[in-house]
Design a protein around this motif. Structure first.
Motif, PDB file in Angstrom:
ATOM      1  N   UNK A  60      44.239   7.795  79.158  1.00 37.91           N
ATOM      2  CA  UNK A  60      43.769   6.875  80.188  1.00 37.91           C
ATOM      3  C   UNK A  60      44.897   6.212  80.945  1.00 37.91           C
ATOM      4  N   UNK A  61      45.841   5.597  80.206  1.00 40.48           N
ATOM      5  CA  UNK A  61      46.885   4.834  80.884  1.00 40.48           C
ATOM      6  C   UNK A  61      48.279   5.442  80.696  1.00 40.48           C
ATOM      7  N   UNK A  62      48.410   6.413  79.804  1.00 42.72           N
ATOM      8  CA  UNK A  62      49.700   7.059  79.595  1.00 42.72           C
ATOM      9  C   UNK A  62      50.626   6.299  78.671  1.00 42.72           C
ATOM     10  N   UNK A  63      50.138   5.295  77.952  1.00 41.85           N
ATOM     11  CA  UNK A  63      50.979   4.516  77.038  1.00 41.85           C
ATOM     12  C   UNK A  63      51.309   5.340  75.801  1.00 41.85           C
ATOM     13  N   UNK A  96      43.115   0.407  76.509  1.00 32.79           N
ATOM     14  CA  UNK A  96      41.978   1.184  77.016  1.00 32.79           C
ATOM     15  C   UNK A  96      40.711   0.921  76.203  1.00 32.79           C
ATOM     16  N   UNK A  97      40.859   0.688  74.907  1.00 30.73           N
ATOM     17  CA  UNK A  97      39.688   0.405  74.075  1.00 30.73           C
ATOM     18  C   UNK A  97      39.066  -0.954  74.466  1.00 30.73           C
ATOM     19  N   UNK A  98      39.908  -1.925  74.807  1.00 31.23           N
ATOM     20  CA  UNK A  98      39.388  -3.227  75.229  1.00 31.23           C
ATOM     21  C   UNK A  98      38.627  -3.119  76.542  1.00 31.23           C
ATOM     22  N   UNK A  99      39.050  -2.216  77.417  1.00 31.20           N
ATOM     23  CA  UNK A  99      38.328  -2.015  78.669  1.00 31.20           C
ATOM     24  C   UNK A  99      36.994  -1.305  78.455  1.00 31.20           C
ATOM     25  N   UNK A 100      36.935  -0.430  77.462  1.00 35.18           N
ATOM     26  CA  UNK A 100      35.709   0.310  77.213  1.00 35.18           C
ATOM     27  C   UNK A 100      34.648  -0.529  76.504  1.00 35.18           C
ATOM     28  N   UNK A 101      35.078  -1.439  75.678  1.00 31.25           N
ATOM     29  CA  UNK A 101      34.122  -2.262  74.950  1.00 31.25           C
ATOM     30  C   UNK A 101      33.542  -3.292  75.911  1.00 31.25           C
ATOM     31  N   UNK A 102      32.259  -3.252  76.059  1.00 29.84           N
ATOM     32  CA  UNK A 102      31.590  -4.213  76.930  1.00 29.84           C
ATOM     33  C   UNK A 102      30.709  -5.110  76.081  1.00 29.84           C
ATOM     34  N   UNK A 128      50.631   7.647  66.699  1.00 27.83           N
ATOM     35  CA  UNK A 128      50.243   8.933  66.113  1.00 27.83           C
ATOM     36  C   UNK A 128      49.197   9.582  67.011  1.00 27.83           C
ATOM     37  N   UNK A 129      48.866  10.821  66.696  1.00 29.94           N
ATOM     38  CA  UNK A 129      47.904  11.563  67.504  1.00 29.94           C
ATOM     39  C   UNK A 129      46.487  11.026  67.325  1.00 29.94           C
ATOM     40  N   UNK A 130      46.204  10.403  66.166  1.00 29.58           N
ATOM     41  CA  UNK A 130      44.864   9.871  65.897  1.00 29.58           C
ATOM     42  C   UNK A 130      44.706   8.422  66.364  1.00 29.58           C
ATOM     43  N   UNK A 131      45.755   7.767  66.806  1.00 33.88           N
ATOM     44  CA  UNK A 131      45.697   6.356  67.192  1.00 33.88           C
ATOM     45  C   UNK A 131      44.946   6.191  68.513  1.00 33.88           C
ATOM     46  N   UNK A 132      44.410   4.983  68.710  1.00 31.72           N
ATOM     47  CA  UNK A 132      43.658   4.660  69.917  1.00 31.72           C
ATOM     48  C   UNK A 132      44.425   3.572  70.666  1.00 31.72           C
ATOM     49  N   UNK A 133      44.503   3.733  71.971  1.00 31.95           N
ATOM     50  CA  UNK A 133      45.187   2.752  72.802  1.00 31.95           C
ATOM     51  C   UNK A 133      44.374   1.453  72.817  1.00 31.95           C
TER      52      UNK A 133
END
Length: 169
Positions: free
Chosen positions: A9-12, A24-30, A16-21
């Protein structure tokens, strides 16, 4: 560094390969939307599913008589149901006096039964006169605890109103 360790999403850069940004996760959670109520408060326009039933007067000892009344769950404004209104508190004693006076004062049986029939018909018409028809479901509850007898006004105890003594002068 390969594309598996970067956020799509943002290129950060990710640890690791399994980690979540986190960004971007804060933007997806509504936030889950609050359920919209069926009715609207006439004072604060807050929506609610049903009015709150509270003891009135508040904070009285348990041995003192108290009753329940409806109020807005948001702003504590007293509400009255426009579709199922309460009858006037003097209506029942008035009907008892009328029935007793018909039984005592009228000697003719036929006249007594006709007057009793008219009394029942008049009390039913009074009850249906109190019911407001054509009320939109959203506006079912009106501000105020009761409708004044024989007028269209409402009493509004509890609704914040500015008095002359409260003026900043």
């Amino acid at each position: 560094m390969n594309s598996r360790t970067r956020c799509q999403g943002c290129g950060a850069k990710l640890p690791s390969a399994e980690a979540v940004c986190a960004h971007c996760e804060a933007e997806l959670v509504t936030e889950t939307p609050k359920p919209v109520g069926k009715y609207a408060c006439p004072h604060c326009n807050g929506r609610f599913a049903k009015p709150a039933q509270v003891r009135w007067p508040p904070k009285v000892p348990w041995w003192r008589p108290a009753m329940e009344r409806m109020q807005c769950p948001h702003c504590d404004t007293p509400l009255r149901d426009r579709r199922q209104p309460d009858i006037h508190r003097g209506f029942i004693p008035l009907m008892l006096i009328a029935v007793l006076s018909i039984q005592i004062l009228v000697a003719d049986r036929t006249l007594r039964s006709w007057l009793g029939f008219l009394l029942v018909l008049g009390s039913l018409s009074y009850f249906f006169w109190r019911t407001e028809r054509g009320v939109v479901e959203r506006d079912r509850y009106a501000a105020g605890s009761s409708r004044r007898f024989a007028t269209g006004g409402t009493e509004q105890p509890g609704v914040a109103q500015q008095r002359q003594s409260d003026s900043p002068d």
